[in-house]
Every structure is written in C-alpha cells, then in structure tokens.
Design a protein around this motif. Sequence first.
Motif, PDB file in Angstrom:
ATOM      1  N   VAL A 193       0.780  -1.152  -0.224  1.00 62.75           N
ATOM      2  CA  VAL A 193      -0.056   0.095  -0.044  1.00 62.75           C
ATOM      3  C   VAL A 193       0.983   1.329  -0.117  1.00 62.75           C
ATOM      4  O   VAL A 193       1.790   1.242   0.941  1.00 62.75           O
ATOM      5  CB  VAL A 193      -0.884  -0.072   1.338  1.00 62.75           C
ATOM      6  N   SER A 225      -8.737  -0.754   2.223  1.00 63.02           N
ATOM      7  CA  SER A 225      -7.191  -0.706   1.638  1.00 63.02           C
ATOM      8  C   SER A 225      -7.063   0.880   1.160  1.00 63.02           C
ATOM      9  O   SER A 225      -5.941   1.563   1.244  1.00 63.02           O
ATOM     10  CB  SER A 225      -7.319  -1.602   0.454  1.00 63.02           C
ATOM     11  N   GLU A 238      -4.348   3.398   2.420  1.00 65.33           N
ATOM     12  CA  GLU A 238      -3.278   4.047   1.644  1.00 65.33           C
ATOM     13  C   GLU A 238      -3.358   5.668   1.723  1.00 65.33           C
ATOM     14  O   GLU A 238      -2.502   6.374   1.740  1.00 65.33           O
ATOM     15  CB  GLU A 238      -3.759   3.656  -0.009  1.00 65.33           C
TER      16      GLU A 238
END
Length: 249
Positions: free
Chosen positions: A77, A219, A223
């Motif tokens: 990430v 996710s 990030e």
Amino acid sequence: MPKNSPLLLLTLFCIVLIPLLFFLRADMLLRPSLNDSCDPLRNALERSDNGEHIKPDSTLVLGANAAIRWRRPPDSVNGVALLIRGIAGLHPQQIGLCYARLIAHYHPQNVVILTDPRWADDRIDTMANALEGIVAARDSLGRSDRIFALSFLLTPANQQDDQRIQTQNVALNHVADASTGVEILDINDSLRGSGGNPAPRFFWPDGQTLNKAGYEYLSAAIENAISAAPMPPNELSSSHARPASNDNT
C-alpha cells in the motif's frame, strides 16, 4: 416405529454431538484469554510467520476476525509492503500487553489495528483504554510506529446500536487527539447506501463481515492515511540528513 429406533437415534445423536463438542472445546482452548501470557499469541503468529519473508518497515495490519477474513489484500500500500496478521479471539488489551511480540517483532513502519465487532460489546471505554495502552507500550519501547486504528464499523447487523457505536468512536478519537502518531480510520460514510444506512453490498450475508468491495474501501483508507500521515521524527531527520562527503572526489 421399529423397536431399534431409539437406539438408532441415540447413535446418530452421539455421532453428531461428540465431534461438535470436541471442536468447540478445542476452539475455546486455542483462543487466548486476558489472563494468559503472550505465549499463545506468539505461537499463533509463528504459524503464520513460518515460511514467509518478513520485510521490515512494512505496514502491519493486526486484528481478529477482520484481519483473518481479509483473504486477498494487496501486496503493498503506497509502496510499503502490507503484512496481515489475524488471531482468533484477540482482545484489544492484549495488543498493548504483548506489543513487543505482536508489533515490535516485525519492525513495522505503520500499524493498522482492525477493530472487531465483538469488541463493541464491551464497555464503552474498553477500546479507548486499550488504545491508550498500545500507545504507552510503543512509547516505552522507544518506537515510533505510526498507529492507525479502524473505527468501529456500523453494519447492517448492528445499525440499531448506531448511538452506542458512535459514542465508542468518539472515545477513540479523543485518544488519538491526545496521542502522538495515532490516527483513527473511519470508513463508515463510504459504506453507507443512498438512505444513509450501511449498504449490504459491502458485507457478507452475516451483515457484519466486510466482503471484497468493503475491503477495497479499507485498503483505500489505509493508503490515504499513510500518505497523509506525518513522517516519524527519526525518519524525518534521516531524510533531511546531509549526504556523506566523499574525500575521493
């Protein structure tokens, strides 16, 4: 009814019940309790660590079911390797008590703690107190890990407890505001439908487990948070350090 029917029913009952009881008992024994040492947690992690190359300065994602059920996480990430570690039955207070093995052992750059729906059933301040303990453990070890904690999710299964969950998330934000290098990740707004309620399309049929689409939002939140988070002091100083001079030039 045949004369041997009761005996047949008893036999079938034993065949089904005994293995089930054994499974449940084994599951309870495998789940570490707050009164245990860190050894059961270490043993659980070693089973995951065996055969895997652990990269330092990774983003460590730690949790219970939410981490275990993240089946296909990205390899990295924001250019940083992603390491997922899930332990069945993990309690948030254990993370601070066993910080050295659960987190510091991996030498991560970032730590993401995934809250578990079961943790929301505890007292309002349980997770907030646990987060304070996690920060204290990090600081006592002289580490500068950036800590991100996922806020409690509002799901189709618990939306009737909206007020309670919001109160718990407010308590988490208070801890983050008073701590260095701690941030709360809140993806609840992203998981709402047009009516403002949690959208079932982001969850499995149980109504509380994120599915692939839900984990994609998680996710993305990780990030974005890593990109926006300030660099730890030790990394900041090293990044601005003057290059070593070369006497041969």
